[in-house]
Scaffold this motif. Structure first.
Motif, PDB file in Angstrom:
ATOM      1  N   GLY A  14       0.815  -1.215   0.000  1.00 35.24           N
ATOM      2  CA  GLY A  14       0.000   0.000   0.000  1.00 35.24           C
ATOM      3  C   GLY A  14       0.846   1.261   0.000  1.00 35.24           C
ATOM      4  N   ALA A  15       1.900   1.281   0.825  1.00 31.64           N
ATOM      5  CA  ALA A  15       2.724   2.486   0.938  1.00 31.64           C
ATOM      6  C   ALA A  15       3.487   2.755  -0.348  1.00 31.64           C
ATOM      7  CB  ALA A  15       3.697   2.334   2.109  1.00 31.64           C
ATOM      8  N   ASP A  34       9.544  -4.387  -6.812  1.00 26.76           N
ATOM      9  CA  ASP A  34       9.150  -5.289  -5.718  1.00 26.76           C
ATOM     10  C   ASP A  34       9.732  -6.673  -5.973  1.00 26.76           C
ATOM     11  OD1 ASP A  34       6.650  -5.175  -3.455  1.00 26.76           O
ATOM     12  OD2 ASP A  34       7.483  -7.143  -3.967  1.00 26.76           O
ATOM     13  N   LYS A  35      10.154  -7.320  -4.891  1.00 24.64           N
ATOM     14  CA  LYS A  35      10.727  -8.655  -5.071  1.00 24.64           C
ATOM     15  C   LYS A  35       9.629  -9.683  -5.362  1.00 24.64           C
ATOM     16  CE  LYS A  35      12.582 -10.786  -1.539  1.00 24.64           C
ATOM     17  NZ  LYS A  35      13.427 -11.051  -0.352  1.00 24.64           N
ATOM     18  N   GLY A  42       3.529  -8.078   0.085  1.00 25.87           N
ATOM     19  CA  GLY A  42       3.658  -8.017   1.536  1.00 25.87           C
ATOM     20  C   GLY A  42       2.362  -8.154   2.293  1.00 25.87           C
ATOM     21  N   ALA A  43       2.210  -7.304   3.313  1.00 29.86           N
ATOM     22  CA  ALA A  43       1.083  -7.426   4.241  1.00 29.86           C
ATOM     23  C   ALA A  43      -0.203  -6.810   3.693  1.00 29.86           C
ATOM     24  CB  ALA A  43       1.443  -6.732   5.557  1.00 29.86           C
ATOM     25  N   THR A  44      -0.086  -5.780   2.847  1.00 30.36           N
ATOM     26  CA  THR A  44      -1.303  -5.049   2.459  1.00 30.36           C
ATOM     27  C   THR A  44      -2.337  -5.989   1.858  1.00 30.36           C
ATOM     28  OG1 THR A  44       0.055  -3.093   2.051  1.00 30.36           O
ATOM     29  CG2 THR A  44      -2.178  -3.074   1.155  1.00 30.36           C
ATOM     30  N   MET A  49      -9.028  -6.832   7.564  1.00 27.20           N
ATOM     31  CA  MET A  49      -9.908  -6.252   8.554  1.00 27.20           C
ATOM     32  C   MET A  49     -10.208  -4.799   8.276  1.00 27.20           C
ATOM     33  SD  MET A  49      -8.396  -8.266  11.735  1.00 27.20           S
ATOM     34  CE  MET A  49      -6.839  -7.491  11.594  1.00 27.20           C
ATOM     35  N   THR A  50      -9.737  -3.899   9.144  1.00 28.42           N
ATOM     36  CA  THR A  50     -10.249  -2.540   9.087  1.00 28.42           C
ATOM     37  C   THR A  50      -9.155  -1.494   8.910  1.00 28.42           C
ATOM     38  OG1 THR A  50     -10.090  -2.287  11.459  1.00 28.42           O
ATOM     39  CG2 THR A  50     -12.184  -3.112  10.607  1.00 28.42           C
ATOM     40  N   ILE A 158      15.768  -5.459  -4.165  1.00 30.39           N
ATOM     41  CA  ILE A 158      16.796  -4.441  -3.937  1.00 30.39           C
ATOM     42  C   ILE A 158      17.730  -4.981  -2.849  1.00 30.39           C
ATOM     43  CG2 ILE A 158      17.254  -2.064  -3.217  1.00 30.39           C
ATOM     44  CD1 ILE A 158      15.668  -2.280  -5.891  1.00 30.39           C
ATOM     45  N   GLU A 373       4.883   0.597   6.928  1.00 32.13           N
ATOM     46  CA  GLU A 373       5.397  -0.114   8.106  1.00 32.13           C
ATOM     47  C   GLU A 373       6.921   0.024   8.216  1.00 32.13           C
ATOM     48  OE1 GLU A 373       3.503  -3.920   8.568  1.00 32.13           O
ATOM     49  OE2 GLU A 373       4.925  -4.524  10.146  1.00 32.13           O
ATOM     50  N   ILE A 389      -2.864   0.349   7.924  1.00 32.78           N
ATOM     51  CA  ILE A 389      -3.147   0.599   6.499  1.00 32.78           C
ATOM     52  C   ILE A 389      -3.290   2.098   6.275  1.00 32.78           C
ATOM     53  CG2 ILE A 389      -4.816   0.231   4.643  1.00 32.78           C
ATOM     54  CD1 ILE A 389      -5.024  -2.602   5.497  1.00 32.78           C
TER      55      ILE A 389
HETATM   56  C1  LIG Z   1      -2.236 -10.947   7.894  1.00 35.93           C
HETATM   57  C2  LIG Z   1      -2.203  -9.459   8.173  1.00 35.93           C
HETATM   58  C3  LIG Z   1      -3.385  -8.772   8.371  1.00 35.93           C
HETATM   59  C4  LIG Z   1      -3.387  -7.391   8.638  1.00 35.93           C
HETATM   60  N1  LIG Z   1      -4.574  -6.729   8.815  1.00 35.93           N
HETATM   61  C5  LIG Z   1      -4.566  -5.376   8.989  1.00 35.93           C
HETATM   62  C6  LIG Z   1      -5.790  -4.634   9.069  1.00 35.93           C
HETATM   63  O1  LIG Z   1      -6.868  -5.182   8.946  1.00 35.93           O
HETATM   64  N2  LIG Z   1      -5.734  -3.297   9.270  1.00 35.93           N
HETATM   65  C7  LIG Z   1      -4.532  -2.630   9.370  1.00 35.93           C
HETATM   66  O2  LIG Z   1      -4.529  -1.397   9.528  1.00 35.93           O
HETATM   67  N3  LIG Z   1      -3.366  -3.312   9.277  1.00 35.93           N
HETATM   68  C8  LIG Z   1      -3.352  -4.645   9.079  1.00 35.93           C
HETATM   69  N4  LIG Z   1      -2.162  -5.319   8.981  1.00 35.93           N
HETATM   70  C9  LIG Z   1      -0.920  -4.533   8.917  1.00 35.93           C
HETATM   71  C10 LIG Z   1      -0.858  -3.841   7.550  1.00 35.93           C
HETATM   72  O3  LIG Z   1      -1.411  -4.699   6.571  1.00 35.93           O
HETATM   73  C11 LIG Z   1       0.565  -3.473   7.163  1.00 35.93           C
HETATM   74  O4  LIG Z   1       1.209  -2.766   8.193  1.00 35.93           O
HETATM   75  C12 LIG Z   1       0.575  -2.596   5.915  1.00 35.93           C
HETATM   76  O5  LIG Z   1      -0.209  -3.173   4.890  1.00 35.93           O
HETATM   77  C13 LIG Z   1       1.999  -2.422   5.442  1.00 35.93           C
HETATM   78  O6  LIG Z   1       1.988  -1.829   4.170  1.00 35.93           O
HETATM   79  P1  LIG Z   1       3.371  -1.499   3.485  1.00 35.93           P
HETATM   80  O7  LIG Z   1       3.068  -1.012   2.116  1.00 35.93           O
HETATM   81  O8  LIG Z   1       4.183  -0.674   4.384  1.00 35.93           O
HETATM   82  O9  LIG Z   1       4.117  -2.912   3.393  1.00 35.93           O
HETATM   83  P2  LIG Z   1       3.697  -4.262   2.642  1.00 35.93           P
HETATM   84  O10 LIG Z   1       2.289  -4.268   2.198  1.00 35.93           O
HETATM   85  O11 LIG Z   1       4.145  -5.372   3.525  1.00 35.93           O
HETATM   86  O12 LIG Z   1       4.572  -4.218   1.328  1.00 35.93           O
HETATM   87  C14 LIG Z   1       5.980  -4.298   1.367  1.00 35.93           C
HETATM   88  C15 LIG Z   1       6.466  -4.767   0.007  1.00 35.93           C
HETATM   89  O13 LIG Z   1       7.889  -4.650  -0.033  1.00 35.93           O
HETATM   90  C16 LIG Z   1       8.409  -5.728  -0.792  1.00 35.93           C
HETATM   91  N5  LIG Z   1       9.817  -5.913  -0.436  1.00 35.93           N
HETATM   92  C17 LIG Z   1      10.331  -6.272   0.769  1.00 35.93           C
HETATM   93  N6  LIG Z   1      11.671  -6.311   0.706  1.00 35.93           N
HETATM   94  C18 LIG Z   1      12.014  -5.955  -0.567  1.00 35.93           C
HETATM   95  C19 LIG Z   1      13.248  -5.807  -1.257  1.00 35.93           C
HETATM   96  N7  LIG Z   1      14.430  -6.042  -0.655  1.00 35.93           N
HETATM   97  N8  LIG Z   1      13.224  -5.442  -2.567  1.00 35.93           N
HETATM   98  C20 LIG Z   1      12.054  -5.217  -3.206  1.00 35.93           C
HETATM   99  N9  LIG Z   1      10.848  -5.355  -2.600  1.00 35.93           N
HETATM  100  C21 LIG Z   1      10.835  -5.709  -1.291  1.00 35.93           C
HETATM  101  C22 LIG Z   1       7.508  -6.906  -0.423  1.00 35.93           C
HETATM  102  O14 LIG Z   1       7.538  -7.913  -1.418  1.00 35.93           O
HETATM  103  C23 LIG Z   1       6.139  -6.220  -0.303  1.00 35.93           C
HETATM  104  O15 LIG Z   1       5.406  -6.300  -1.504  1.00 35.93           O
HETATM  105  C24 LIG Z   1      -2.143  -6.696   8.714  1.00 35.93           C
HETATM  106  C25 LIG Z   1      -0.957  -7.394   8.516  1.00 35.93           C
HETATM  107  C26 LIG Z   1      -0.973  -8.755   8.247  1.00 35.93           C
HETATM  108  C27 LIG Z   1       0.335  -9.478   8.045  1.00 35.93           C
END
Ligand SMILES: Cc1cc2nc3c(=O)[nH]c(=O)nc-3n(C[C@H](O)[C@H](O)[C@H](O)COP(=O)(O)OP(=O)(O)OC[C@H]3O[C@@H](n4cnc5c(N)ncnc54)[C@H](O)[C@@H]3O)c2cc1C
Length: 562
Positions: A14-15, A34-35, A42-44, A49-50, A158, A373, A389
């Motif tokens: 998401g970020a 993205d890897k 990742g987690a998104t 949930m919410t 990366i 995150e 999120i």
């Molecule tokens: C099962 C689960 C349920 C959740 N439910 C909720 C919820 O309902 N509400 C809420 O607010 N939060 C929830 N969370 C937390 C929330 O989903 C995450 O904190 C948030 O989505 C993180 O978003 P992000 O974009 O920072 O990271 P991510 O969505 O984790 O994306 C990170 C990306 O970076 C990539 N990456 C990592 N290392 C490398 C690298 N070296 N080179 C290239 N790419 C790389 C990964 O492949 C991934 O696609 C949940 C988490 C989990 C695990």
């Protein structure tokens, strides 16, 4: 292979996707790498949930009220600037996502909002039937596809950031398909690599959450903050066996219906630990985790070593109304919620710590931004449900926009010599014929070690054992990992790089956990069970000669000079 761009975004959750869109709409050229596959890593995409935002669609609400709840949950350690930005901007991001067709659940045309632990009113939105994360990821993925100026690279990991004259100039990467080395020259870089919960044996994480972004930032000279605060989700599914469903899926059930949390003797117990529950699900995650672990320790756990979660007091019609098709998916797993309780236990779920940034998402190194995150500090010692999120969307938008602004002002480019030196230092070439355990075996060992010694309860002896072993793995085992010359699907090479970063991140968590001699929020020390007013300060971790250095900050973070 060399690419050149204005903004490099690492990670397409998401970020990262929001950052790419925000940077591109200012006119910047963007590479989004993205890897995994874009939007599916990742987690998104896993979140079911919410999402919290003071939209005031169901009852009066303000960003200030959201901020007050966020700060209270953070146990005194939230970065007030970051938390404020999060709560202020969350409604705007939610409405933008609404306009892009995410499909927030509605009642009579108004976005439906529910309460969640720690929120004092109905503030949390969702896409119905456990589809929040997939809908958020899918909407952003489509939007990225329609945004001019974004070049999306799937399956590109990366491995290092390239720094010249104190400024990040891009990154080295590895194409997973053929093991090809890539150079991505960028005037500004956003780390949006998500969290680190794959470092734990029991976690809700996807395969790509080994905390690599924290290690990338550390190696580039950036400071991390609050690395000791790993959030353990209290009611991860434990038993009976559940196939193809999210281990934290019980949370939305509890948002909607309550649900009784019971120990092995079928007694409610949260109130013994200072919380309230009574089937209403109001205890925050740190408290519920603490209570369940202590009940298990005292021999009052459920048969598989957790607690019971029961909905048997609710009529089937109510369960079906709230969860529609999910009830049948559970029945396919042999789980009939009207007749039996399930067993739940804490699992590693989210990381409050991360890259230290100011409210413009600037790290302590020029040209390096962080989002989602990967950022540390906003949640303090404990994150409110639904804020993660929002954080991904809000911080992603800011980081992308700010990075694009920086890129416009930045001159000078790639440092060939620095890139070459980095590549040499991080090339497992000399290790090609190693005879030790594989990277995957070492990663498994690390995950067990982190769970047992750096988990929900910590003490000096365990943390010291963990730190010694992590350092030995880094200094000895990493050099002896066997890696074949086969480059098609360069799995071993990618795993080696992942392990290298995972070890540095695990070391940062352990060093920080050792230094914080108190119990607060998600960080619980058996040998220091009290919360110390002296330690109501954030902790910074930086790389220095000979290892990692830790220092407690005396001023609120977020005040990095311009
Ligand atoms: C099962 C689960 C349920 C959740 N439910 C909720 C919820 O309902 N509400 C809420 O607010 N939060 C929830 N969370 C937390 C929330 O989903 C995450 O904190 C948030 O989505 C993180 O978003 P992000 O974009 O920072 O990271 P991510 O969505 O984790 O994306 C990170 C990306 O970076 C990539 N990456 C990592 N290392 C490398 C690298 N070296 N080179 C290239 N790419 C790389 C990964 O492949 C991934 O696609 C949940 C988490 C989990 C695990």
């Amino acid at each position: 292979m060399r690419l050149s761009t204005d903004v490099l975004v690492i990670g397409a959750g998401g970020a990262g996707m929001y950052a790419a869109i925000a940077a591109a709409r200012t006119g910047a050229r963007v590479v989004l790498a993205d890897k995994n596959m874009i939007g599916r890593g990742g987690a998104t995409v896993m979140a079911q949930m919410t999402v919290a935002a003071a939209l005031a669609e169901q009852e009066p609400d303000t960003w200030e009220a959201h901020l007050a709840d966020t700060l209270a949950a953070g146990r005194g350690l939230c970065d007030p600037g970051l938390a404020e930005v999060l709560c202020r901007a969350a409604p705007e991001r939610m409405r933008e996502m609404d306009g892009w067709g995410v499909g927030w659940a509605r009642t009579d045309g108004r976005i439906r909002q529910v309460t969640a632990p720690g929120h004092n009113r109905r503030r949390c939105c969702y896409v119905d039937f456990l589809n929040t994360g997939p809908a958020v990821a899918g909407t952003l993925r489509k939007r990225v596809g329609r945004t001019d100026g974004v070049r999306a690279l799937s399956n590109v990991a990366i491995t290092d950031l390239v720094v010249k004259d104190g400024s990040v100039r891009g990154a080295l990467a590895l194409a997973l398909g053929d093991g090809a080395e890539m150079e991505i020259e960028a005037a500004a870089t956003v780390v949006a690599t998500g969290g680190l919960t794959k470092l734990y044996e029991r976690s809700s994480a996807s395969n790509n959450m080994a905390g690599e972004g924290y290690a990338l930032a550390l190696r580039a000279g950036a400071a991390l903050v609050d690395m000791e605060f790993v959030q353990f989700f209290p009611i991860g599914h434990l038993a009976p066996r559940l196939v193809g469903m999210d281990p934290i899926m019980w949370d939305p059930f509890r948002y909607k219906l309550g649900g009784r949390l019971l120990n092995g003797a079928m007694e409610e117990f949260i109130d013994r630990y200072g919380g309230e529950d009574g089937g209403r699900y109001t205890a925050t995650r740190d408290l519920a985790t603490y209570a369940i672990c202590r009940e298990v320790e005292a021999g009052r756990g459920s048969p598989t070593g957790g607690a019971w979660l029961s909905f048997t007091h609710l009529p089937e019609a109510e369960l079906r109304d709230a969860f529609g098709p999910v009830i049948d998916r559970l029945l396919n797993n042999g789980i009939d919620l009207t007749r039996e309780a399930v067993e739940v236990a804490p699992i590693a779920h989210y990381h409050m710590g991360g890259v230290k940034v100011d409210p413009r998402m600037r790290s302590t190194v020029a040209g390096l931004y962080a989002a989602g995150e990967a950022v540390g500090g906003a949640a303090g010692a404990n994150r409110l449900s639904g804020n993660a999120i929002s954080e991904a969307l809000v911080y992603g938008e800011i980081a992308g926009r700010e990075a694009a602004g920086f890129a416009k002002r930045q001159s000078g480019g790639w440092d060939k010599a620095a890139a070459e030196a980095l590549r040499d230092a991080a090339r497992p070439g000399s290790r090609a014929n190693g005879s030790g355990p594989s990277a995957i075996a070492l990663l498994q060992e690390l995950r067990r070690l982190m769970w047992r010694r750096v988990g929900p309860f910590r003490n000096r002896a365990d943390l010291t054992v963990a730190l010694d072993r992590i350092r030995a793995m880094r200094d000895v085992d990493l050099d002896d990992v066997p890696i074949s010359d086969e480059r098609a699907f360069a799995v071993e090479l990618v795993e080696w790089h992942e392990l290298r970063s995972a070890l540095l991140t695990a070391e940062a968590v352990t060093v920080a956990a050792l230094a914080r001699e108190e119990s607060r929020g998600a960080h619980q020390r058996d040998d220091f069970p009290e919360t110390s007013s002296r330690l109501c300060v954030n902790q910074e971790i930086v790389r220095q000669s000979g290892g990692l250095g830790s220092r407690f900050l005396l001023v609120a973070q977020g005040s990095i000079p311009a």
